[in-house]
Design a protein around this motif. Structure first.
Motif: not given
Length: 385
Positions: A326-337
């Motif tokens: 989940p931590f890495d998923q959060g990083i990916a989500e922030a980057r995509l936005g």
């Protein structure tokens, strides 16, 4: 095709192995147990580096590496002075906490201010209200996970119409299309996590026994994938019988699961194991097992929360799980936005990260992989070597 061939080969090897073990007088009980364990280990090794899940609209998965932000893009993002809001389905558990921490960490690195974090307590009407409240703050980006894909769709469509860049965790609203109505959805390999937990349950049961299943009784894409992955994989173990399936709807997932597990243990006193759809329901299953004096019960689940990690460390009740990141998923989500805000095109519509098998043997290492920090003392101090 390589992935499909690998899966067929693993399944064939598994069936041959189990068939050989079932021949009367041909092996000892210890040999049977060893054979099942070896076959499970081979199946898990074959899954490494693969993602079995497709996206909510059938999209092929892209990896975490596709969300990288270049130095040039970082400068452009910081110059935009963008803002973001995080609209959760519910919070307070380890998965949600890690998602939010990953998002906040990466948004801070990108120079994006987080103006709101909301918790809908898994109630669609509350989440619709949260979205309305958040929109008043005029964020450029909303990262969210819909509680209900139909009931919340109109609110998300309103946000998209207002020009907000939407990035979703796991689930997407009905009638919305990636790359058009929203930027992307980021997820774990939820089907893979179900597959992993089935193999680990089979290993703990030595390939035989009776189990019950406690699933999420809701139109929720990722929990359906887990259930599907678990059941499909368990069918490869002909001597494990699913005696009953019980659905829970929440929002008291631990309490609902405890009641369901108690009913199963009462109805089937010879039950050997129970599968729970994620770690919070698994906590309810653990409570039911303790109340019934069934500390021998084998419990498999998904998601590496603190309480199930403690039991894995102690080598009690929880026998294995498939973990998200989940931590890495959060990083990916922030980057995509952020990349969407500066007009980057060709962004992946579905990003997924492979399932991580977690058992007693690797729980401490897995914690660091999942949360990017060492396991807390509550877990590490009780580890039985």
């Amino acid at each position: 095709m390589k992935k499909l061939i690998t899966g067929i080969a693993v399944s064939a090897a598994l069936m041959l192995s189990l068939s050989a073990c079932s021949v009367s007088g041909s092996t000892t009980e210890e040999a049977t147990d060893s054979n099942v364990a070896a076959t499970v280990d081979a199946a898990l090794a074959a899954l490494e580096g693969q993602v079995l899940s497709l996206g909510p609209n059938g999209e092929a998965p892209s990896g975490f590496e596709t969300t990288e932000v270049s130095d040039e893009d970082l400068a452009a993002i910081k110059a935009g002075n963008f803002t973001a809001a995080i609209v959760m389905h519910y919070g307070g558990n380890d998965w949600a906490t890690a998602q939010v921490e990953g998002l906040k960490s990466e948004f801070a690195r990108l120079g994006i201010k987080v103006v709101a974090v909301t918790d809908a307590d898994f109630k669609p009407e509350k989440q619709v209200s949260d979205i309305e409240t958040v929109l008043a703050k005029k964020p450029n980006i909303i990262v969210s996970i819909p509680t209900d894909p139909v009931a919340t769709a109109a609110a998300y469509k309103k946000a998209a119409a207002a020009g907000v860049k939407l990035v979703f965790m796991d689930n997407v609203p009905a009638g919305m299309v990636g790359g058009k109505d929203y930027v992307s959805v980021v997820s774990a390999d939820n089907k893979g996590n179900g597959v992993v937990s089935a193999h680990l349950m089979a290993k703990a049961l030595n390939g035989k026994g009776k189990i019950g299943l406690i699933y999420h009784d809701a139109d929720f894409f990722v929990t359906k994938q887990r259930f599907e992955g678990f059941k499909e994989t368990l069918s490869q173990y002909p001597d494990i019988e699913v005696v009953e399936e019980k659905g829970i709807g929440g929002p008291d997932f631990a309490g609902d699961a405890q009641a369901a597990a108690t009913a199963l243990l009462t109805k089937y006193p010879d039950l050997n194991g129970i599968w729970g759809v994620w770690d919070v329901p698994a906590e309810g299953i653990m409570a039911a097992a303790r109340e019934a004096g069934r500390l021998d019960l084998k419990i498999a689940t998904q998601d590496l929360g603190t309480n199930v990690a403690i039991q894995l460390a102690k080598n009690e009740l929880i026998v294995g799980l498939g973990a998200q990141r989940p931590f890495d998923q959060g990083i990916a989500e922030a980057r995509l936005g952020a990349l969407a805000m500066i007009g980057k095109t060709g962004l992946p519509n579905f990003v997924a990260m492979g399932a991580l098998p977690v058992s007693h043997d690797n729980v401490l290492e897995a914690w660091k992989t999942v949360y990017s920090v060492d396991a807390p003392d509550s877990v590490s101090s009780v580890y039985k070597k």
